[in-house]
Write a protein that holds these residues in place. Structure first.
Motif, short mmCIF file in Angstrom:
data_model
loop_
_atom_site.label_atom_id
_atom_site.label_comp_id
_atom_site.label_asym_id
_atom_site.label_seq_id
_atom_site.Cartn_x
_atom_site.Cartn_y
_atom_site.Cartn_z
N ASN A 253 36.42 37.91 47.44
CA ASN A 253 37.59 37.04 47.64
C ASN A 253 38.46 36.99 46.38
N ILE A 254 37.82 37.00 45.22
CA ILE A 254 38.61 36.90 43.99
C ILE A 254 39.47 38.16 43.79
N GLU A 255 38.93 39.32 44.20
CA GLU A 255 39.74 40.55 44.14
C GLU A 255 40.97 40.44 45.04
N VAL A 256 40.77 39.90 46.24
CA VAL A 256 41.88 39.77 47.20
C VAL A 256 42.95 38.85 46.61
N VAL A 257 42.50 37.72 46.07
CA VAL A 257 43.45 36.74 45.53
C VAL A 257 44.21 37.32 44.34
N LYS A 258 43.50 38.03 43.47
CA LYS A 258 44.17 38.63 42.29
C LYS A 258 45.17 39.71 42.73
N THR A 259 44.82 40.47 43.78
CA THR A 259 45.74 41.50 44.28
C THR A 259 47.04 40.85 44.77
N ILE A 260 46.90 39.75 45.51
CA ILE A 260 48.09 39.05 46.03
C ILE A 260 48.95 38.55 44.87
N LEU A 261 48.30 37.94 43.87
CA LEU A 261 49.06 37.43 42.71
C LEU A 261 49.78 38.57 42.00
N ASN A 262 49.10 39.69 41.89
CA ASN A 262 49.68 40.85 41.22
C ASN A 262 50.92 41.37 41.97
N ILE A 263 50.80 41.48 43.30
CA ILE A 263 51.94 41.97 44.10
C ILE A 263 53.13 41.02 43.95
N LEU A 264 52.84 39.73 43.91
CA LEU A 264 53.92 38.73 43.83
C LEU A 264 54.35 38.44 42.39
N ASN A 265 53.69 39.14 41.45
CA ASN A 265 54.01 38.94 40.04
C ASN A 265 53.83 37.48 39.60
N LYS A 266 52.70 36.90 40.02
CA LYS A 266 52.39 35.51 39.68
C LYS A 266 51.16 35.48 38.78
N PRO A 267 51.01 34.44 37.92
CA PRO A 267 49.90 34.42 36.96
C PRO A 267 48.55 34.05 37.58
N GLU A 268 47.48 34.62 37.04
CA GLU A 268 46.13 34.30 37.52
C GLU A 268 45.74 32.85 37.20
N SER A 269 46.50 32.22 36.33
CA SER A 269 46.19 30.81 36.01
C SER A 269 46.40 29.91 37.23
N LEU A 270 47.01 30.43 38.30
CA LEU A 270 47.16 29.63 39.53
C LEU A 270 45.84 29.50 40.29
N ILE A 271 44.86 30.37 39.96
CA ILE A 271 43.58 30.34 40.68
C ILE A 271 42.82 29.06 40.33
N SER A 272 42.33 28.37 41.38
CA SER A 272 41.57 27.15 41.16
C SER A 272 40.25 27.25 41.94
N PHE A 273 39.12 27.26 41.19
CA PHE A 273 37.82 27.35 41.87
C PHE A 273 37.46 25.97 42.41
N VAL A 274 37.19 25.90 43.73
CA VAL A 274 36.91 24.60 44.36
C VAL A 274 35.52 24.63 44.99
N GLN A 275 35.13 23.48 45.56
CA GLN A 275 33.79 23.35 46.15
C GLN A 275 33.57 24.44 47.21
N ASP A 276 32.37 24.97 47.26
CA ASP A 276 32.08 26.07 48.18
C ASP A 276 32.03 25.58 49.63
N ARG A 277 32.28 26.51 50.57
CA ARG A 277 32.11 26.24 52.01
C ARG A 277 30.63 26.02 52.29
N LEU A 278 30.28 25.06 53.14
CA LEU A 278 28.87 24.85 53.52
C LEU A 278 28.37 26.08 54.27
N GLY A 279 27.17 26.53 53.92
CA GLY A 279 26.57 27.67 54.63
C GLY A 279 27.33 28.97 54.48
N HIS A 280 28.13 29.08 53.41
CA HIS A 280 29.06 30.20 53.21
C HIS A 280 28.38 31.58 53.27
N ASP A 281 28.79 32.40 54.23
CA ASP A 281 28.24 33.76 54.34
C ASP A 281 28.61 34.58 53.11
N LEU A 282 27.63 35.34 52.58
CA LEU A 282 27.86 36.07 51.33
C LEU A 282 28.68 37.33 51.53
#
Ligand code: NAD
Ligand code: DAU
Length: 339
Positions: A253-282
């Motif tokens: 997921n972090i690769e996907v998010v960084k790719t989007i930020l890169n295409i839009l020329n936005k800083p990675e500092s916008l990434i915010s790690f939040v509480q995980d999904r319950l039972g989150h599939d790996l």
């Protein structure tokens, strides 16, 4: 000439499927049945609303009387069931509607398909029925005979529906096929799901909420490639068979998010790690060799081209997105049914 019932066609994948099929097969008729829940949007169907081989019907797949009347009137040759509650996070908060729509709705459609002798009932399922794979075993993939092993109420409801479809095949000889696809992305994707949500947040310079450490892996497929696979399975697939659909585009997921930020020329500092999904599939990862060998399917897009096209679509369709985000699109139901 054949008549198709496509349920859930006002949603993301069903809408993309109809855009392609209505134009590709002008000799066939397509009836879209959709309950227009929060995820259904008539604006998605705008490009085909005036096509003579297309018709929209507002209704719920759980409404037995309505469904049987529709089948009596229309005499469908093929039924393709996209209609479902689909968002894992919503299923964790409120499972009940998932069980009703995804399981009982499927049963109602199959009962009508049996009574009116449809040539093929196709169930659009998901790779989530297989549960998840460990992150440290990149050699493992989901095959069609991988045991069902679900994590969320959403995936449990989809797995229950799949088992019911297989039971109707064995017990009542309903002609069926099932497709199990990996994560889709592309045009008309509802912005509660990872990719369109992150694009919208980045455009507004808002924090991008990444669950846990962002290390979970999804196997991304451009939506058109899924639609082509379903069409192939419905027309040429073998009765009673399950087909996995995926294009080996595994990303964290972090690769996907960084790719989007890169295409839009936005800083990675916008990434915010939040509480995980319950039972989150790996990790999800599809082995598509059966559909490749038996039906000659191959994806036309890879992740690099697909994500560029998707970001471009979102940039060019901010009106569609703003109507979804503001709830404006729901006015269609009010105007057409309550006035
Ligand atoms: P979506 O949430 O965008 O659309 C679902 C559609 O179904 C909406 O138009 C909604 O109004 C309609 N609907 C919901 N309940 C209904 C009911 N009771 N009666 C009639 N219509 C109803 O979903 P999507 O992402 O387009 O997924 C379509 C199908 O593909 C689902 O069955 C889903 O499980 C499956 N799938 C999705 C993905 C993915 O990545 N999105 C991947 C694999 C499989
Ligand atoms: O694999 C197919 C499935 O893919 C479909 O059956 C589902 O209907 C579809 O919604 C999708 O399920 P996911 O749970 O994988 O998709 P989602 O976009 O919700 O999340 C993708 C990943 O991103 C997942 O690991 C959770 C994470 N995520 C999601 C959101 C919404 C975040 O980190 N932050 C978020 O805000």
């Amino acid at each position: 000439m054949a008549k198709f019932l496509v349920t859930g066609g006002a949603g993301f994948i069903g809408g993309n499927f109809l855009h392609r099929m209505v134009k590709q097969y002008p000799q066939d008729e397509y009836v879209c049945l959709d309950a227009l829940t929060y995820a259904g949007n008539m604006e998605t169907l705008q490009p085909i609303m005036n096509c003579s081989n297309f018709k929209f019907v507002h209704g719920n797949i759980c409404d037995r009387d309505f469904i049987f009347k529709l089948f009596e009137e229309e005499r469908f040759d093929y039924v393709i069931n996209f209609a479902a509650e689909t968002h894992v996070d919503r299923s964790i908060k409120n499972p009940e509607i998932f069980l009703k729509t995804n399981i009982l709705g499927t049963q109602t459609l199959m009962d009508a398909s049996l009574k009116y002798n449809v040539r093929r009932y196709h169930q659009v399922s998901t790779d989530e029925v297989y549960g998840d794979l460990p992150l440290d075993r990149p050699d493992l993939f989901f095959k069609e005979d991988t045991p069902i092993h679900t994590s969320s109420p959403y995936s449990a409801s989809k797995a229950a529906a799949d088992l019911l479809v297989l039971a109707y095949h064995r017990t009542y000889h309903l002609p069926i096929t099932i497709s199990r696809c990996s994560n889709n992305y592309g045009p008309y994707h509802f912005p509660e799901k990872l990719i369109p949500l992150m694009i919208q947040k980045a455009l507004r310079n808002e924090p991008l909420p990444v669950y846990g450490k962002g290390e979970n892996v999804r196997d991304w497929l451009y939506v058109d490639d899924h639609c082509i696979a379903i069409d192939l399975i419905v027309r040429n697939g073998n009765d009673g068979e399950i087909y996995n659909v995926g294009g080996h585009n595994e990303k964290t997921n972090i690769e996907v998010v960084k790719t989007i930020l890169n295409i839009l020329n936005k800083p990675e500092s916008l990434i915010s790690f939040v509480q995980d999904r319950l039972g989150h599939d790996l990790r999800y990862a599809i082995d598509p060799s059966k559909i490749e060998k038996e039906l000659g399917w191959k994806p036309l897009h890879n992740f690099n081209s697909g994500i560029q096209e998707t970001v471009k679509w979102n940039l060019e369709n901010q009106e569609w997105l703003s109507h979804v985000e503001s709830g404006e699109y729901l006015k269609w139901i009010e105007e057409h049914y309550n006035s």
